[in-house]
Scaffold this active site. Structure first.
Site, PDB file in Angstrom:
ATOM      1  CB  SER A 555     -46.827 -20.612-101.190  1.00  0.00           C
ATOM      2  OG  SER A 555     -45.973 -20.539-102.307  1.00  0.00           O
ATOM      3  CE1 TYR A 568     -48.702 -25.630-103.270  1.00  0.00           C
ATOM      4  CE2 TYR A 568     -47.804 -23.628-104.239  1.00  0.00           C
ATOM      5  CZ  TYR A 568     -47.810 -24.571-103.230  1.00  0.00           C
ATOM      6  OH  TYR A 568     -46.929 -24.439-102.176  1.00  0.00           O
TER       7      TYR A 568
END
Length: 678
Positions: A555, A568
């Site tokens: 990501s 995350y």
């Protein structure tokens, strides 16, 4: 408009082809004769409709028929130059075609055209080939069929074989068909129903005779120590051996595999006669064209360890390659096509089963089915007599036939990922589904792995048959579950080439609201999960010795410090560094490891739909339905990132163009300056 002859021919073909006792997949051909009006002259013209080259009887449609003028095919008898120039006759069939379209005429067209019967079947039933390959096949034919079926000594398929069978039909009015030595059967009739009935009678009569008069143990006694392992142990051993065996079969070119442990296979491999019979190879041309001239048989008992079996398999592979090269050199002429590869297509492991290989899954599966046919043939021949296949010289003439080479050259160019086996986690939705879809489209065999088995199987079904994709359950945070999913992959397709670590989840919380449970959950699924998947896959990749790809869907958050996202983003940073670490460690094995850093992918995302989207929208003060556009507006390109964009990046990274790239992270974020890699 389809006429009655064609309708009856298609129906008969489909009925015969649907029963494996009658013929093997894509084996044999059927035909019907009839009259239509010539659109040029207005006169009636007698035509032959015959299954074309490469078709399958069970699924035959009118488009799979070649349509020829019978007067022109029969006129070829006057110009036939003899068996030494047999191949020229196939090209001549093109000048006998009627109308446009239709399939290419096969080498067996002459058999159907020249026999004076309205309908003709040529089939490859196990029972019929058992008689055809018995040492005393001619005597057995007379004894079993009582003069209703003729014996035709082995002759390579072609125009002369058609002439031979036509002469038998003309000289023997009571004969309904023939056993073709080393090959199969042919039957005929004045109607479609009569031809089918005669074909079935020959097949059933042969099978009944073998059952009634054959030896109780045609393969001899069971070899001690070679019996089948228990089910769970057998499957586990097959999974342990599969990557090594696939590497053996793929030395010359990448192959897809198929595993079979049916009772027929296990019984044969445990028998005393298995080594000698396997060494004789198959006989029917349809068989050895797909299984190679003979299989590679492991000569160790099932009680041997996996390590001992792997070592011996590698030794036997070297012997097999030398033996196949000697076979080629002994029979090749200056005009022969180049050797197509010296690796086995069938690998037999006593107590475990059979591994078969091909350029794609269907071809691999069919190769295995054909060797089971060969086992059935050997059983029948040994039950009544002695199995005696055609000579290696004749096998070579078929295997390296110029017509067979021309057929191979006409095959379409393979897609970029043909021959590759992909394992994609979290593939039941969103990015993972888009990746699985793209890889399947580009020719890969795909394993759709997901926590939800039902959804994984549904996505796999969308991609195609089980020859293209399967769905498996995979809790990536559980080591045993991951290993089971990898084992399922190598048993389904033979091995593994391409791994995509995509499974993920997220909880959007600030530091003080993030619990230990939140932290552990996200790190278990993404950091630990990627580690477990990569570790299990790397073991298979290394054993194959074929290189491979591991892709991490990380990501932009792995480098971008966004708000309220501690767990995350930290686990994504963990994944990003795994890419670098594994690229270094696995490079010596030819395994490339790369990562992709998407921006927030809202559309179709399971993560966003499960509450993450609402949390991120609240964090940024926008409506949830506007979140995708919000992400797009803050990028340089002002374009939303969708799952297919990430799939495109996977395609490029794992394709041939970036074969020298490893340790790279590719941003797929429409340009987030704060996430630029430095």
């Amino acid at each position: 408009m389809t006429n009655d002859t064609v309708r009856e021919l298609i129906a008969r073909s489909n009925r015969l082809g649907a029963d494996p006792r009658n013929t093997n997949y894509a084996g044999g051909n059927t035909s019907g004769k009839g009259t239509e009006t010539d659109p040029v002259t207005g006169d009636p013209v007698e035509l032959l409709w015959v299954k074309g080259s490469g078709g399958d009887l069970g699924t035959l449609t009118p488009d799979g028929l070649a349509v020829l003028r019978l007067d022109r095919v029969r006129a070829l008898q006057d110009v036939y130059p003899g068996v030494d120039r047999e191949d020229e006759m196939v090209a001549a069939f093109d000048y006998c075609l009627h109308g446009k379209g239709g399939a290419a005429p096969s080498i067996d067209t002459a058999m159907h055209a020249l026999v004076d019967a309205a309908d003709v079947d040529h089939l490859h039933p196990d029972s019929g080939i058992a008689i055809a390959t018995a040492a005393d096949g001619e005597a057995l034919t007379a004894r079993i069929f009582g003069g209703r079926v003729a014996w035709v000594p082995w002759r390579r398929p072609g125009f002369q074989l058609g002439l031979d069978i036509a002469a038998i039909k003309a000289d023997n009015p009571g004969v309904i068909g023939a056993i073709l030595g080393g090959h199969g059967i042919t039957a005929w009739g004045d109607t479609s129903d009569e031809a089918e009935a005669n074909s079935r009678w020959i097949i059933t009569t042969a099978a009944d005779h073998i059952a009634a008069h054959g030896a109780a143990e045609p393969f001899g006694a069971v070899r001690s120590g070679f019996e089948a392992l228990a089910d769970d142990e057998r499957r586990a051993r097959a999974a342990a051996l599969a990557p090594t065996i696939r590497g053996i079969a793929s030395t010359d070119k990448p192959m897809i595999g198929h595993f079979t442990d049916s009772p027929a296979v296990l019984e044969f491999l445990a028998s005393a006669k298995a080594p000698a019979l396997a060494a004789l190879g198959t006989s029917c041309p349809d068989h050895f064209l797909r299984t190679k001239v003979k299989p590679m048989l492991l000569d160790l008992p099932a009680s041997a360890t996996a390590e001992q079996q792997i070592t011996r398999l590698q030794e036997l592979h070297a012997e097999y390659r030398a033996d196949y090269t000697a076979y080629y050199d002994a029979h090749a002429t200056p005009e022969s096509p180049a050797m197509r590869g010296a690796d086995p297509l069938i690998v037999l492991v006593p107590g475990v089963g059979m591994f078969s290989f091909g350029a794609n899954k269907q071809t691999a599966r069919v190769a295995g089915e054909f060797y089971v046919n060969a086992i059935n043939v050997m059983r029948g021949a040994e039950a009544l007599s002695t199995y005696s296949p055609i000579s290696d010289a004749e096998k070579f003439r078929i295997e390296y036939w110029a017509l067979e080479e021309a057929k191979l050259q006409r095959m379409p160019k393979p897609k970029t990922h043909q021959g590759r086996i992909a394992f994609v986690t979290g593939a039941a939705s969103g990015i993972g589904k888009a990746i699985a879809t793209r890889l399947a489209k580009e020719g890969a065999c795909v394993v759709v792995a997901d926590l939800d088995l039902e959804k994984a199987q549904a996505v796999a079904a969308e991609l195609g048959s089980t020859d293209i994709a399967i769905g498996v359950a995979a809790n990536v945070a559980d080591a045993a579950g991951v290993q089971a999913a990898i084992d399922a992959t190598v048993l389904a397709f033979g091995g593994i080439d391409l791994v995509v670590n995509n499974a993920g989840l997220s909880l959007s919380k600030p530091l003080l609201e993030t619990t230990e449970k939140d932290w552990d959950l996200q790190h278990d699924v993404m950091a630990k999960g990627s580690f477990l998947v990569s570790k299990a896959a790397a073991s298979a990749l290394i054993a194959q010795k074929l290189g491979g790809d591991i892709i991490y869907i990380s990501s932009k958050n792995s480098v971008f410090a966004g708000p309220n996202n501690i767990a995350y983003s930290a686990t994504k940073a963990d994944q990003a560094h795994q890419v670098r670490l594994l690229a270094v460690e696995l490079g010596e094995h030819g395994v490339r490891v790369n990562g992709i850093n998407p921006d927030g992918v809202v559309r179709g995302s399971g993560i966003f739909a499960s509450g993450w989207g609402a949390n991120r929208a609240a964090t940024y003060g926008v409506n949830e339905e506007d979140l995708g556009q919000f992400y797009a507006n803050r990028t340089i390109l002002k374009r939303e990132v969708v799952p297919e964009n990430v799939a495109d990046a996977v395609f490029v990274l794992t394709g041939p163009e970036l074969s020298r790239t490893t340790g790279l992270h590719i941003p797929v974020d429409s340009g987030v300056a704060a996430a630029f890699l430095r």
